[in-house]
Structures are given as structure tokens and as C-alpha cells.
Write an enzyme that holds these catalytic residues in place. Structure first.
Site, PDB file in Angstrom:
ATOM      1  N   SER A   8     -28.417 -38.728 -27.191  1.00  0.00           N
ATOM      2  CA  SER A   8     -29.179 -38.244 -28.220  1.00  0.00           C
ATOM      3  C   SER A   8     -29.364 -36.852 -28.098  1.00  0.00           C
ATOM      4  O   SER A   8     -30.063 -35.986 -27.334  1.00  0.00           O
ATOM      5  CB  SER A   8     -30.382 -39.055 -27.873  1.00  0.00           C
ATOM      6  OG  SER A   8     -31.330 -38.619 -28.802  1.00  0.00           O
ATOM      7  N   HIS A  33     -25.522 -39.613 -30.388  1.00  0.00           N
ATOM      8  CA  HIS A  33     -26.697 -40.265 -31.084  1.00  0.00           C
ATOM      9  C   HIS A  33     -27.371 -39.178 -31.914  1.00  0.00           C
ATOM     10  O   HIS A  33     -27.928 -38.216 -31.438  1.00  0.00           O
ATOM     11  CB  HIS A  33     -27.656 -40.926 -30.038  1.00  0.00           C
ATOM     12  CG  HIS A  33     -28.467 -41.884 -30.836  1.00  0.00           C
ATOM     13  ND1 HIS A  33     -28.262 -42.979 -31.255  1.00  0.00           N
ATOM     14  CD2 HIS A  33     -29.754 -41.731 -30.884  1.00  0.00           C
ATOM     15  CE1 HIS A  33     -29.435 -43.681 -31.776  1.00  0.00           C
ATOM     16  NE2 HIS A  33     -30.368 -42.825 -31.584  1.00  0.00           N
ATOM     17  N   ASP A  35     -30.584 -38.615 -34.376  1.00  0.00           N
ATOM     18  CA  ASP A  35     -31.556 -39.235 -35.052  1.00  0.00           C
ATOM     19  C   ASP A  35     -32.237 -38.437 -36.190  1.00  0.00           C
ATOM     20  O   ASP A  35     -32.692 -37.319 -36.130  1.00  0.00           O
ATOM     21  CB  ASP A  35     -32.707 -38.741 -33.731  1.00  0.00           C
ATOM     22  CG  ASP A  35     -32.758 -40.102 -32.754  1.00  0.00           C
ATOM     23  OD1 ASP A  35     -32.480 -41.154 -33.056  1.00  0.00           O
ATOM     24  OD2 ASP A  35     -32.546 -39.592 -31.415  1.00  0.00           O
ATOM     25  N   MET A  37     -35.126 -38.121 -38.953  1.00  0.00           N
ATOM     26  CA  MET A  37     -36.240 -38.543 -39.033  1.00  0.00           C
ATOM     27  C   MET A  37     -37.130 -37.886 -40.308  1.00  0.00           C
ATOM     28  O   MET A  37     -36.613 -36.637 -40.445  1.00  0.00           O
ATOM     29  CB  MET A  37     -37.342 -38.046 -38.158  1.00  0.00           C
ATOM     30  CG  MET A  37     -36.718 -38.958 -36.622  1.00  0.00           C
ATOM     31  SD  MET A  37     -37.835 -38.199 -35.197  1.00  0.00           S
ATOM     32  CE  MET A  37     -36.832 -38.800 -33.888  1.00  0.00           C
ATOM     33  N   HIS A  67     -28.793 -42.799 -36.391  1.00  0.00           N
ATOM     34  CA  HIS A  67     -29.907 -43.410 -36.492  1.00  0.00           C
ATOM     35  C   HIS A  67     -30.859 -43.080 -37.377  1.00  0.00           C
ATOM     36  O   HIS A  67     -31.287 -42.043 -37.400  1.00  0.00           O
ATOM     37  CB  HIS A  67     -30.564 -43.546 -34.947  1.00  0.00           C
ATOM     38  CG  HIS A  67     -31.584 -44.184 -34.810  1.00  0.00           C
ATOM     39  ND1 HIS A  67     -32.573 -44.164 -33.903  1.00  0.00           N
ATOM     40  CD2 HIS A  67     -32.196 -45.239 -35.689  1.00  0.00           C
ATOM     41  CE1 HIS A  67     -33.497 -44.942 -33.856  1.00  0.00           C
ATOM     42  NE2 HIS A  67     -33.286 -45.566 -35.166  1.00  0.00           N
ATOM     43  N   MET A  69     -33.962 -43.163 -39.167  1.00  0.00           N
ATOM     44  CA  MET A  69     -35.638 -43.523 -39.211  1.00  0.00           C
ATOM     45  C   MET A  69     -36.101 -43.008 -40.336  1.00  0.00           C
ATOM     46  O   MET A  69     -37.037 -41.913 -40.366  1.00  0.00           O
ATOM     47  CB  MET A  69     -36.172 -42.930 -37.670  1.00  0.00           C
ATOM     48  CG  MET A  69     -35.766 -43.490 -36.673  1.00  0.00           C
ATOM     49  SD  MET A  69     -36.206 -42.814 -34.981  1.00  0.00           S
ATOM     50  CE  MET A  69     -34.928 -41.783 -34.939  1.00  0.00           C
ATOM     51  N   MET A 141     -34.835 -50.839 -30.237  1.00  0.00           N
ATOM     52  CA  MET A 141     -35.634 -49.814 -29.798  1.00  0.00           C
ATOM     53  C   MET A 141     -36.353 -50.299 -28.533  1.00  0.00           C
ATOM     54  O   MET A 141     -37.220 -51.217 -28.423  1.00  0.00           O
ATOM     55  CB  MET A 141     -36.729 -49.419 -30.850  1.00  0.00           C
ATOM     56  CG  MET A 141     -36.006 -48.727 -32.173  1.00  0.00           C
ATOM     57  SD  MET A 141     -35.079 -47.440 -31.860  1.00  0.00           S
ATOM     58  CE  MET A 141     -36.217 -46.168 -30.890  1.00  0.00           C
ATOM     59  N   ASP A 179     -32.441 -47.885 -27.198  1.00  0.00           N
ATOM     60  CA  ASP A 179     -32.891 -46.500 -27.436  1.00  0.00           C
ATOM     61  C   ASP A 179     -34.337 -46.103 -27.145  1.00  0.00           C
ATOM     62  O   ASP A 179     -35.229 -46.729 -27.552  1.00  0.00           O
ATOM     63  CB  ASP A 179     -32.587 -46.196 -28.909  1.00  0.00           C
ATOM     64  CG  ASP A 179     -33.010 -44.747 -29.347  1.00  0.00           C
ATOM     65  OD1 ASP A 179     -33.004 -43.842 -28.282  1.00  0.00           O
ATOM     66  OD2 ASP A 179     -32.849 -44.368 -30.592  1.00  0.00           O
TER      67      ASP A 179
HETATM   68  C1  DX5 Z   1     -36.409 -42.021 -30.597  1.00  0.00           C
HETATM   69  C2  DX5 Z   1     -35.153 -41.761 -30.836  1.00  0.00           C
HETATM   70  C3  DX5 Z   1     -34.451 -41.530 -29.604  1.00  0.00           C
HETATM   71  C4  DX5 Z   1     -34.705 -40.529 -28.491  1.00  0.00           C
HETATM   72  C5  DX5 Z   1     -34.361 -41.011 -27.131  1.00  0.00           C
HETATM   73  O1  DX5 Z   1     -37.372 -42.223 -31.752  1.00  0.00           O
HETATM   74  O2  DX5 Z   1     -34.620 -42.517 -31.586  1.00  0.00           O
HETATM   75  O3  DX5 Z   1     -32.866 -41.435 -29.717  1.00  0.00           O
HETATM   76  O4  DX5 Z   1     -33.972 -39.356 -28.707  1.00  0.00           O
HETATM   77  O5  DX5 Z   1     -34.749 -40.126 -26.095  1.00  0.00           O
HETATM   78  P1  DX5 Z   1     -35.010 -40.591 -24.685  1.00  0.00           P
HETATM   79  O6  DX5 Z   1     -33.669 -40.820 -24.049  1.00  0.00           O
HETATM   80  O7  DX5 Z   1     -35.325 -39.129 -24.185  1.00  0.00           O
HETATM   81  O8  DX5 Z   1     -35.989 -41.465 -24.643  1.00  0.00           O
HETATM   82 ZN    ZN Z   2     -32.430 -42.973 -32.074  1.00  0.00          ZN
END
Ligand code: DX5
Ligand code: ZN
Length: 221
Positions: A8, A33, A35, A37, A67, A69, A141, A179
Site C-alpha cells: 500500500s 496497492h 488507495d 479516497m 482500490h 474508495m 476490508m 486490506d
Molecule cells: C485503508 C486502506 C489500506 C491501508 C492499509 O483504507 O485501504 O490500503 O493503506 O494500511 P495498513 O497495512 O497500514 O493497515
Molecule cells: Zn486499500
């Protein structure tokens, strides 16, 4: 079906993305990965298309595991495909029509499609979409989406149900990604339940020996 590690990038040194990507490739990480948002679907804003474009140029061996969100994923799947995504995963709880979004990724992009569910969404909610035969991955999740570094929530029962259902649908090779809060201990829990793609952010980037950590995370159990 093998196990894979998806790093990530939210936990990376964002000022030095190029060298971070190099480090991940040297550690033999399978996927990055990414993310996304939007500050509406989750209470945080991260990064988007221009950053993904740069990442896709810097990364030679790793798949880009995006991913989303965001509230309206359907509107953006083609743009993320164009920016270099290999896998596009969006949330069942988003406002876009789930079947239509899956079909659009499957038919109108070069990406494979993933469907993500939050901790409160039951396993059964994804079954009708597995039936479409267009999904490559379900993302379960193991934290509430929004932030890295949160505490792992055990979703073993849910993972087991999804794995069982996918196995019952003929020759289906479905990846199950997890995740949030993944480390050496929680990795064993999720792999035992049937997950095979492990996202790791804070744990992986804090590791003293990244290659060793990657091998521990994806080791067969
Ligand atoms: C949370 C993200 C994850 C996050 C995971 O919303 O989707 O991908 O970065 O990070 P760790 O491994 O630190 O929990
Ligand atoms: Zn994620």
C-alpha cells in the site's frame, strides 16, 4: 493458487516515490496497492490519476492494484484504466450501480475487476456478482476504509464463506484480497480462512528487511 503481496503506497515516502517503487521491486513485491479516497465515501483524501500515471511509468514488474474508495466509481474507471491501472477494485457500498460498474471494467477496459466490501457488509452480498463471471477479485476490508495503520478486524468467517461460494461455482479462480492491519500474525489468520492477496502498508514499509517480510507474508501455510 499462489499468494501475493500488494504494497500500500499510502504508507510509502511520498516525496520519493520513484525510489520507493524500486525498493518494492527489489523486495519482489507482486503489486502496488493504490488507495484512492474522495473525502466523501471515506473521511480522508489521498491521491488520484496524475500520481497513478507517474507510478505506472516508474513500476516495471508490479501490477497496479487500484482500490477506489470513492462515491461514484463508474464515472472514473476508464480514466484509471488509461492512467495505468491493472486491477480496478471499487466498493459495493458506493453509489454506482454495482453490476454496471463490473461490466464496464470487464468489457470496456484492459483491467481486471475487483469488488470491495466494508467490515459490516456480509459475505452473501457479493454472491450475485460472483455469479456474473466477470470478477477476478473480492476485497474483504479488515479495517474501516480511510486510513493506514489501523487495528486488524478478524473477517475469517466472511472470507471462508466467499471462498466456499467461489469454489462451488465451477472452475472459478477468484482472488480474495484483504486490506488493513496485515502483519506476520494476521497474515496467517487470513490465509487460513482463504485469502491469497495481502495488502500491507505500515507493516511492510516499516520492515527492516522488506524482502524477508514479503516472503513471510505470502508464505504458504
Ligand atoms: C485503508 C486502506 C489500506 C491501508 C492499509 O483504507 O485501504 O490500503 O493503506 O494500511 P495498513 O497495512 O497500514 O493497515
Ligand atoms: Zn486499500
Amino acid at each position: 493458487m499462489g499468494n501475493f503481496v500488494s504494497a500500500s503506497i499510502l504508507s510509502a515516502d511520498l516525496l520519493n516515490l520513484e525510489s520507493e517503487i524500486k525498493k518494492l521491486e527489489e523486495a519482489d513485491v507482486n503489486m502496488v496497492h493504490f488507495d484512492v479516497m474522495d473525502g466523501v465515501f471515506v473521511n480522508n483524501i489521498s491521491f488520484g490519476i496524475p500520481v497513478l500515471e507517474k507510478l505506472s511509468k516508474a513500476s516495471r514488474y508490479m501490477e497496479l492494484d487500484v482500490h477506489l474508495m470513492i462515491t461514484a466509481p463508474l464515472k472514473y474507471v476508464k480514466a484509471f484504466d488509461k492512467a495505468g491501472a491493472d486491477i480496478i477494485t471499487f466498493h459495493l457500498e458506493s453509489e454506482s450501480d454495482t453490476a454496471e460498474t463490473i461490466r464496464t471494467i470487464y468489457e470496456e477496459t484492459d483491467c481486471t475487476a475487483g469488488l470491495a466490501i466494508k467490515p459490516d457488509t456480509p459475505a452473501e452480498a457479493v454472491f450475485p456478482y460472483i455469479d456474473m463471471g466477470m470478477l477476478d477479485m473480492i476485497l474483504v476490508m479488515t479495517v474501516e476504509p480511510g486510513f493506514g495503520g489501523q487495528k486488524f478486524m478478524d473477517m475469517s468467517e466472511k472470507i471462508r464463506k466467499i471462498r466456499e461460494y467461489a469454489d462451488s461455482v465451477g472452475e472459478y479462480e477468484l482472488d480474495i484480497e484483504v486490506d488493513g492491519g496485515i502483519n506476520a500474525d494476521t497474515a496467517d489468520i487470513v490465509k487460513k480462512a482463504g485469502a491469497n492477496v495481502l495488502v500491507s502498508g505500515s507493516y511492510l514499509f516499516k520492515a527492516e528487511n522488506m524482502k524477508e517480510t514479503v516472503n513471510i507474508l505470502r508464505a504458504e501455510i
